[in-house]
Design a protein around this motif. Structure first.
Motif, short mmCIF file in Angstrom:
data_model
loop_
_atom_site.label_atom_id
_atom_site.label_comp_id
_atom_site.label_asym_id
_atom_site.label_seq_id
_atom_site.Cartn_x
_atom_site.Cartn_y
_atom_site.Cartn_z
N THR A 1 0.72 -1.22 -0.09
CA THR A 1 0.08 0.06 -0.05
C THR A 1 0.70 1.12 0.04
OG1 THR A 1 -1.59 -1.05 1.35
CG2 THR A 1 -1.79 1.16 1.36
N ARG A 2 0.56 2.14 -1.08
CA ARG A 2 1.20 3.29 -0.89
C ARG A 2 0.25 4.45 -0.56
NH1 ARG A 2 6.08 4.63 -2.64
NH2 ARG A 2 5.67 6.28 -3.61
N ALA A 3 0.37 5.12 0.34
CA ALA A 3 -0.37 6.29 0.65
C ALA A 3 0.55 7.40 1.31
CB ALA A 3 -1.60 5.79 1.72
N GLY A 4 -0.25 8.39 1.69
CA GLY A 4 0.23 9.79 2.27
C GLY A 4 0.52 9.53 3.57
N THR A 5 1.54 10.22 4.21
CA THR A 5 2.00 10.05 5.84
C THR A 5 1.88 11.30 6.36
OG1 THR A 5 4.36 10.87 5.15
CG2 THR A 5 3.78 8.53 4.73
N GLU A 6 1.93 11.09 7.62
CA GLU A 6 2.00 12.28 8.56
C GLU A 6 2.76 13.33 8.34
OE1 GLU A 6 1.54 11.06 12.58
OE2 GLU A 6 -0.24 9.82 12.24
N GLU A 7 3.99 12.91 7.72
CA GLU A 7 5.20 13.98 7.61
C GLU A 7 4.84 14.62 6.41
OE1 GLU A 7 5.55 10.61 8.43
OE2 GLU A 7 5.98 11.14 10.58
N GLY A 8 3.97 13.95 5.52
CA GLY A 8 3.95 14.70 4.14
C GLY A 8 4.41 13.46 2.95
N GLY A 9 4.39 13.77 1.92
CA GLY A 9 4.78 12.90 0.93
C GLY A 9 3.84 11.42 1.13
N ARG A 10 4.62 10.35 0.64
CA ARG A 10 4.07 9.09 0.33
C ARG A 10 5.02 8.05 0.89
NH1 ARG A 10 2.32 7.68 -5.22
NH2 ARG A 10 0.70 6.34 -4.30
N GLY A 11 4.41 7.12 1.44
CA GLY A 11 5.03 5.78 2.11
C GLY A 11 4.56 4.52 1.66
N SER A 12 5.47 3.47 1.47
CA SER A 12 4.85 2.18 1.26
C SER A 12 4.97 1.23 2.56
CB SER A 12 5.91 1.54 0.41
OG SER A 12 6.04 2.42 -1.01
N THR A 13 3.73 0.58 2.54
CA THR A 13 3.48 -0.46 3.85
C THR A 13 3.37 -2.15 3.05
OG1 THR A 13 2.66 1.19 4.87
CG2 THR A 13 2.05 -1.12 5.46
N ASP A 14 4.30 -2.91 3.26
CA ASP A 14 4.09 -4.38 2.88
C ASP A 14 3.54 -4.98 3.92
OD1 ASP A 14 5.31 -3.26 0.55
OD2 ASP A 14 7.24 -4.18 0.93
N ALA A 15 2.62 -6.04 3.64
CA ALA A 15 2.03 -7.07 4.44
C ALA A 15 2.05 -8.27 3.79
CB ALA A 15 0.81 -6.44 4.75
N ALA A 16 2.10 -9.19 4.78
CA ALA A 16 1.82 -10.83 4.38
C ALA A 16 0.05 -10.94 4.76
CB ALA A 16 2.72 -11.50 5.37
N LEU A 17 -0.38 -11.69 3.71
CA LEU A 17 -1.87 -11.86 3.93
C LEU A 17 -2.30 -13.59 4.17
CD1 LEU A 17 -3.02 -9.44 1.20
CD2 LEU A 17 -2.46 -8.98 3.74
N VAL A 18 -3.06 -13.79 4.90
CA VAL A 18 -3.61 -15.21 4.97
C VAL A 18 -5.13 -15.24 5.25
CG1 VAL A 18 -3.66 -17.43 6.40
CG2 VAL A 18 -1.65 -16.05 6.27
N LEU A 19 -5.95 -16.05 4.45
CA LEU A 19 -7.52 -16.09 4.27
C LEU A 19 -7.63 -17.70 4.55
CD1 LEU A 19 -10.05 -15.25 4.30
CD2 LEU A 19 -9.80 -15.16 1.84
N LEU A 20 -8.48 -17.89 5.52
CA LEU A 20 -9.06 -19.40 5.74
C LEU A 20 -10.76 -19.06 5.48
CD1 LEU A 20 -6.96 -20.91 8.53
CD2 LEU A 20 -6.61 -21.21 6.01
N GLY A 21 -11.18 -19.93 4.60
CA GLY A 21 -12.60 -19.71 4.56
C GLY A 21 -13.42 -21.00 4.54
N TRP A 22 -14.68 -20.72 4.61
CA TRP A 22 -15.47 -22.21 4.84
C TRP A 22 -16.99 -21.53 4.55
CZ3 TRP A 22 -19.98 -23.10 7.87
CH2 TRP A 22 -20.42 -24.42 7.81
N ARG A 23 -17.83 -22.39 3.62
CA ARG A 23 -18.91 -21.94 3.09
C ARG A 23 -19.84 -23.31 3.11
NH1 ARG A 23 -15.86 -18.15 1.74
NH2 ARG A 23 -16.43 -16.18 1.41
N GLN A 24 -21.01 -23.41 3.50
CA GLN A 24 -21.91 -24.30 3.51
C GLN A 24 -23.19 -23.63 3.19
OE1 GLN A 24 -21.30 -27.80 4.00
NE2 GLN A 24 -23.32 -27.68 2.93
N GLY A 25 -24.02 -24.52 2.15
CA GLY A 25 -25.51 -24.03 1.76
C GLY A 25 -26.33 -25.01 2.56
N PHE A 26 -27.52 -24.45 2.50
CA PHE A 26 -28.73 -24.98 2.93
C PHE A 26 -29.94 -24.87 2.65
CE2 PHE A 26 -28.10 -21.42 5.71
CZ PHE A 26 -29.35 -20.86 5.74
#
Length: 405
Positions: free
Chosen positions: A380-405
């Motif tokens: 994510t690249r966005a504005g910072t409190e000091e002005g300008g823009r900074g980058s934030t890198d993140a690791a992501l995990v998603l576990l999902g489950w779905r069941q119909g009825f």
């Protein structure tokens, strides 16, 4: 008007109480998947739906400052169902359970905190004709579709700002062209609505108080929240044209939509929005296919031209906000891989906001018995409190489950 809308909402709630609160929405239309067909005298009133539970893990390991680094664990769940009273009459709704406040701040971690539950939709739907469906109640207005059908882990979160939820009113959807072998199927949806401030907007479990807490959702909506569309009158409208099954473009779908919302108590002008989106599934072999996604949404007078403090002077802020998304997902049997890119530009008359962008890459697979697992990376690249823009890198995990009825 508010008393009339409250009586309408409470009537629908009482009727919906005969079954689990429910809602099922197609990827780009306010319509539940077709129920099991039970023709003629053999029809029996019944309930159908789905329970979906997703567990998210986000860990920012690189950020402009240490305070921007955190680990966040949270859940998103939706209980959706439909009470089918007749072959052409159904009560739909959704009960959601999600965080009601933004992510951790000040370098603090979060684990399943700020989770709240609320009724996201509750409406009656009447299929008056095979080509015409009428809806009344609380629903998501037909505007944009990226918030529902983009691939990946958090890509849909980035565009949730133009998911027009908390809409209570009436809607009609008509099939204007139905030629599967040639021109395809094209539907026109129109909705007139206001922002829901009835008891249907109440939040349970975690109840943030407006004026005391910083939150994305408070214990109950009110006119005091302000915001575009929060007028107390049915003076907001959305119109969308969408299509699929076009003979010359197999696998191609699209939506073109416009939106108009009145200014809330904190605004000074009517907001106007336009959305253009499309997806195209390309099969390479029987097992391998790629789906391309693209969407562009623009708001003029975003937020209803709200009044903000500018050098100590209350000033209406004119803003033109544009959100653009490009994404692709390739599937191979139970495996899938996706990449997506989004950028948000906010051209403001004062109190400027820096351009922000989001890039995500993920891989995942179906595990069987309704379970899925995905891992990924985002920047994510966005504005910072000091002005300008900074980058934030993140690791992501998603576990999902779905069941119909």
């Amino acid at each position: 008007m508010r008393q009339r809308m409250t009586r309408l909402a409470m009537g629908l709630l009482a009727l919906g109480g005969m079954a689990p609160v429910a809602w099922t929405q197609a990827a780009w239309a306010q319509e539940a998947p077709a129920p099991e067909v039970r023709l003629g005298a053999g029809f029996v009133p019944h309930v159908s739906g789905e329970l979906a539970v997703d567990l998210y893990g986000v860990s920012t390991y690189r950020a402009p400052s240490r305070n921007d680094r955190f680990r966040d664990l949270y859940a998103k769940a939706a209980l959706s169902a439909g009470l089918h009273l007749a072959e052409n009459v159904v009560i739909q709704g959704v009960l959601k359970f999600e965080p009601v406040a933004g992510g951790p701040t000040g370098g603090q971690d979060r684990a399943f905190q700020d989770q709240g539950a609320w009724i996201d939709a509750l409406y009656a739907e009447w299929r008056a004709d095979p080509r015409l469906t009428l809806t009344a109640g609380k629903f998501t207005a037909p505007f944009g579709r990226g918030w529902d059908n983009l691939p990946g882990i958090r890509l849909t979160d980035q565009v949730s700002m133009y998911e027009i939820t908390e809409s209570i009113g009436v809607m009609a959807r008509a099939t204007v062209v139905d030629d599967a072998d040639g021109w395809g199927e094209h539907r026109l949806s129109a909705a007139v609505f206001t922002f829901d401030t009835t008891s249907l907007s109440s939040t349970a479990v975690t109840r943030k108080r407006f004026g005391r807490d910083e939150a994305d959702r408070y214990r109950r909506n009110s006119r005091g929240l302000g915001g575009a569309g929060n007028t107390g009158n049915l003076d907001n409208a959305a119109l969308a044209l969408e299509g699929e099954r076009i003979g010359a473009l197999p696998g191609f779908t699209y939506q073109v939509a416009v939106l108009s919302r009145g200014a809330g108590s904190d605004g000074r002008a009517r907001e106007w929005g336009t959305a253009i989106g499309a997806s195209w599934e390309i099969p390479w072999t029987e097992e391998i296919s790629t789906t391309l996604f693209a969407e562009a949404v623009r708001f003029r007078n975003a937020g209803g031209r709200p009044v903000e403090d500018v050098d100590g002077v209350p000033t209406p802020i004119a803003e033109r906000r544009t959100v653009t998304t490009l994404a692709a997902q390739t599937t191979y049997g139970p495996w899938r891989g996706s990449i997506g890119w989004q950028v948000e530009d906010r051209n403001r008359s004062a109190n400027g906001v820096a351009r922000s962008s989001y890039l995500e890459a993920t891989v995942g697979r179906e595990l069987g018995l309704g379970f899925t697992a995905d891992i990924g990376w985002s920047r994510t690249r966005a504005g910072t409190e000091e002005g300008g823009r900074g980058s934030t890198d993140a690791a992501l995990v998603l576990l999902g489950w779905r069941q119909g009825f």
